[in-house]
Design a protein around this motif. Structure first.
Motif, PDB file in Angstrom:
ATOM      1  N   LEU A  88     -14.799 -15.115  -9.156  1.00 46.87           N
ATOM      2  CA  LEU A  88     -16.077 -15.692  -9.821  1.00 46.87           C
ATOM      3  C   LEU A  88     -16.174 -17.249  -9.061  1.00 46.87           C
ATOM      4  CD1 LEU A  88     -15.968 -14.961 -13.634  1.00 46.87           C
ATOM      5  CD2 LEU A  88     -17.290 -14.300 -12.026  1.00 46.87           C
ATOM      6  N   ASP A  89     -15.139 -17.635  -8.359  1.00 44.56           N
ATOM      7  CA  ASP A  89     -15.072 -18.831  -7.582  1.00 44.56           C
ATOM      8  C   ASP A  89     -15.707 -18.678  -6.405  1.00 44.56           C
ATOM      9  OD1 ASP A  89     -14.565 -21.794  -7.165  1.00 44.56           O
ATOM     10  OD2 ASP A  89     -12.895 -20.897  -6.088  1.00 44.56           O
ATOM     11  N   LEU A  90     -15.357 -17.739  -5.863  1.00 44.06           N
ATOM     12  CA  LEU A  90     -15.818 -17.254  -4.422  1.00 44.06           C
ATOM     13  C   LEU A  90     -17.157 -16.559  -4.082  1.00 44.06           C
ATOM     14  CD1 LEU A  90     -12.580 -15.491  -2.915  1.00 44.06           C
ATOM     15  CD2 LEU A  90     -13.405 -17.918  -2.293  1.00 44.06           C
ATOM     16  N   VAL A  91     -17.706 -15.917  -5.203  1.00 50.81           N
ATOM     17  CA  VAL A  91     -18.817 -15.289  -5.235  1.00 50.81           C
ATOM     18  C   VAL A  91     -20.093 -16.172  -6.083  1.00 50.81           C
ATOM     19  CG1 VAL A  91     -20.260 -13.172  -5.911  1.00 50.81           C
ATOM     20  CG2 VAL A  91     -17.959 -12.978  -5.034  1.00 50.81           C
ATOM     21  N   ASP A  92     -21.116 -16.392  -5.481  1.00 46.79           N
ATOM     22  CA  ASP A  92     -22.032 -17.257  -5.849  1.00 46.79           C
ATOM     23  C   ASP A  92     -22.959 -16.418  -6.988  1.00 46.79           C
ATOM     24  OD1 ASP A  92     -24.230 -18.959  -6.745  1.00 46.79           O
ATOM     25  OD2 ASP A  92     -25.377 -18.909  -4.951  1.00 46.79           O
ATOM     26  N   THR A  93     -22.387 -16.628  -8.364  1.00 50.21           N
ATOM     27  CA  THR A  93     -23.013 -15.650  -9.287  1.00 50.21           C
ATOM     28  C   THR A  93     -23.206 -16.167 -10.783  1.00 50.21           C
ATOM     29  OG1 THR A  93     -22.435 -13.246 -10.364  1.00 50.21           O
ATOM     30  CG2 THR A  93     -20.477 -14.600  -9.680  1.00 50.21           C
ATOM     31  N   GLY A  94     -23.887 -15.649 -11.566  1.00 50.71           N
ATOM     32  CA  GLY A  94     -23.788 -16.114 -13.013  1.00 50.71           C
ATOM     33  C   GLY A  94     -23.044 -15.287 -13.847  1.00 50.71           C
ATOM     34  N   SER A  95     -22.132 -14.313 -13.540  1.00 54.02           N
ATOM     35  CA  SER A  95     -21.105 -13.359 -14.235  1.00 54.02           C
ATOM     36  C   SER A  95     -20.260 -14.115 -15.086  1.00 54.02           C
ATOM     37  CB  SER A  95     -20.801 -12.502 -13.160  1.00 54.02           C
ATOM     38  OG  SER A  95     -21.482 -11.649 -12.388  1.00 54.02           O
ATOM     39  N   GLY A  96     -19.932 -13.338 -16.166  1.00 54.44           N
ATOM     40  CA  GLY A  96     -19.103 -13.921 -16.928  1.00 54.44           C
ATOM     41  C   GLY A  96     -17.967 -12.643 -16.955  1.00 54.44           C
ATOM     42  N   VAL A  97     -17.127 -12.709 -18.094  1.00 49.52           N
ATOM     43  CA  VAL A  97     -16.348 -11.599 -18.049  1.00 49.52           C
ATOM     44  C   VAL A  97     -16.313 -10.706 -19.587  1.00 49.52           C
ATOM     45  CG1 VAL A  97     -13.592 -11.311 -18.405  1.00 49.52           C
ATOM     46  CG2 VAL A  97     -14.304 -12.932 -16.643  1.00 49.52           C
ATOM     47  N   THR A  98     -16.086  -9.565 -19.287  1.00 46.62           N
ATOM     48  CA  THR A  98     -16.011  -8.969 -20.800  1.00 46.62           C
ATOM     49  C   THR A  98     -14.578  -8.157 -20.724  1.00 46.62           C
ATOM     50  OG1 THR A  98     -17.095  -6.893 -19.666  1.00 46.62           O
ATOM     51  CG2 THR A  98     -18.626  -8.515 -20.847  1.00 46.62           C
ATOM     52  N   TYR A  99     -14.152  -7.595 -21.871  1.00 43.83           N
ATOM     53  CA  TYR A  99     -12.926  -7.077 -22.015  1.00 43.83           C
ATOM     54  C   TYR A  99     -13.094  -5.623 -22.685  1.00 43.83           C
ATOM     55  CZ  TYR A  99     -11.165 -11.637 -21.124  1.00 43.83           C
ATOM     56  OH  TYR A  99     -10.779 -12.763 -20.598  1.00 43.83           O
ATOM     57  N   GLN A 100     -12.593  -4.629 -22.121  1.00 44.25           N
ATOM     58  CA  GLN A 100     -12.215  -3.275 -22.722  1.00 44.25           C
ATOM     59  C   GLN A 100     -11.142  -3.018 -22.824  1.00 44.25           C
ATOM     60  OE1 GLN A 100     -14.946  -0.612 -20.874  1.00 44.25           O
ATOM     61  NE2 GLN A 100     -16.669  -1.823 -20.867  1.00 44.25           N
ATOM     62  N   LEU A 114      -4.716 -14.027  -0.354  1.00 47.17           N
ATOM     63  CA  LEU A 114      -5.834 -13.287  -1.205  1.00 47.17           C
ATOM     64  C   LEU A 114      -7.418 -13.764  -0.904  1.00 47.17           C
ATOM     65  CD1 LEU A 114      -6.584 -11.060  -3.236  1.00 47.17           C
ATOM     66  CD2 LEU A 114      -5.828 -12.899  -4.712  1.00 47.17           C
ATOM     67  N   ARG A 115      -7.096 -15.307  -0.977  1.00 45.98           N
ATOM     68  CA  ARG A 115      -8.578 -15.952  -0.870  1.00 45.98           C
ATOM     69  C   ARG A 115      -9.054 -15.703   0.484  1.00 45.98           C
ATOM     70  NH1 ARG A 115     -10.081 -19.851  -4.651  1.00 45.98           N
ATOM     71  NH2 ARG A 115     -11.432 -20.493  -3.494  1.00 45.98           N
ATOM     72  N   THR A 116      -8.250 -15.908   1.681  1.00 44.24           N
ATOM     73  CA  THR A 116      -8.882 -15.461   2.926  1.00 44.24           C
ATOM     74  C   THR A 116      -9.290 -14.003   3.102  1.00 44.24           C
ATOM     75  OG1 THR A 116      -7.433 -17.048   3.869  1.00 44.24           O
ATOM     76  CG2 THR A 116      -8.298 -15.444   5.416  1.00 44.24           C
TER      77      THR A 116
END
Length: 319
Positions: A260-272, A301-303
């Motif tokens: 979520l930090d690397l991708v320019d997105t408005g996404s959140g998180v859901t749990y299943q 990992l970040r790279t």
């Protein structure tokens, strides 16, 4: 061995297989890919222009075609996506049993060095962490993952039997979680899932509470480990099995935060709810390959994710 070594790569159009083909070609090998394109993609090989490369549409559940003298066999054919474990269960089980037999028979016929691709899945839901090559695992032999897990365990047993009976040079690599360009966005594993969801703007789906851990290896590091094993002297590597992966352990929740930090997105998180037999921990002990063959991963990992994200953006734009 011929002046220009000839290698067969089964699953050569797959995610890992195609990167292995590139590595071999760059080192002057003649390479033949055997792939039935069940999960492999022709696009993974489209960039290759070398006259030393041949791609053959072939299902390894059948005996290998005659491709001339062979010096190396890299057996990497098999669907590995969890989403395929139920829908292609029989195909997966036979690819890793009959397919391994055919790879070993070809190796025996040509007196070729064989490298068998196994997996960290042979450890199942491990009761030791990190996992060493001497750990026999904790696998549900009747679970949803069994067609993959157990057939990979059988492929290792078959390789050991051939090596002892026929005095062959056979090496085995246990591959831990790997990611990078050419990975299918719909693969079903956590990095493709998270990247695809983040790029689309969908919430990232965490199964369970996100406290389970994984260790992720960038594909170029994996290929380096594979080549290190295949190139090692027989006195050091023949008959041996080596873990290859990255030892940097991270929780699934932490992985979601990084993406979520690397991708320019408005996404959140859901749990299943957590799927059946999903491992709680997965981290390789790589002290064997590190001490005996002097290999260690180098890509953080970040790279690795920064190198992977553009590939996913391109693939998803084309879908």
């Amino acid at each position: 061995m011929s002046q220009r070594p000839h290698a067969i790569v089964t699953g050569g159009a797959g995610f890992v297989g195609s990167h292995l083909v590139d590595s071999l070609l760059s080192d002057g090998f003649k390479v033949t890919s055997l792939d039935n394109f069940g999960s492999g993609r022709t696009k993974n090989l489209k960039h290759i222009e070398s006259e030393r490369f041949t791609s053959i549409n072939h299902d390894v559940r059948e005996p290998f075609p005659d491709v001339g003298d062979v010096d190396y066999i890299f057996h990497f054919a098999s669907r590995a996506s969890p989403k395929d474990f139920a829908s292609h269960a029989v195909e997966i089980a036979l690819t890793n049993s009959q397919g391994t037999k055919h790879a070993l028979e070809c190796s025996r016929e040509h007196d070729a060095r064989a490298l068998i691709a196994s997996t960290s899945e042979v450890y199942g839901n491990p009761e030791e962490n990190p996992q060493t090559e001497t750990y026999n695992g904790n696998v549900n032999i009747r679970g949803l993952r069994a067609p993959y897990d157990e057939s990979k365990r059988f492929s290792e047993a078959l390789a050991v039997a051939y090596e002892k009976k026929h005095e062959m040079d056979i090496r085995t690599v246990r591959i831990f979680n790997t990611y990078g360009p050419r990975m299918d966005p719909n693969d079903g594993r956590v990095i493709p899932n998270f990247l695809s969801q983040a790029i689309r703007g969908d919430d990232l789906t965490i199964y369970g509470d996100g406290s389970q851990t994984r260790s992720f290896c960038y594909v170029s590091d994996l290929i380096g480990g594979i080549r290190t094993i295949s190139d090692a002297p027989a006195a050091v590597a023949s008959g041996e099995v080596f873990n290859v992966g990255n030892t940097q352990e991270i929780t699934i929740q932490e992985l979601a935060d990084v993406i979520l930090d690397l991708v320019d997105t408005g996404s959140g998180v859901t749990y299943q709810s957590l799927p059946q037999d999903d491992p709680e921990v997965r981290r390789p002990d790589i002290s064997k390959i590190s001490s005996e063959l002097d290999w260690e991963p180098s890509i953080s990992l970040r790279t690795g994710l920064e190198r992977t994200i553009p590939h996913f953006e391109e693939r998803l734009e084309g879908d």
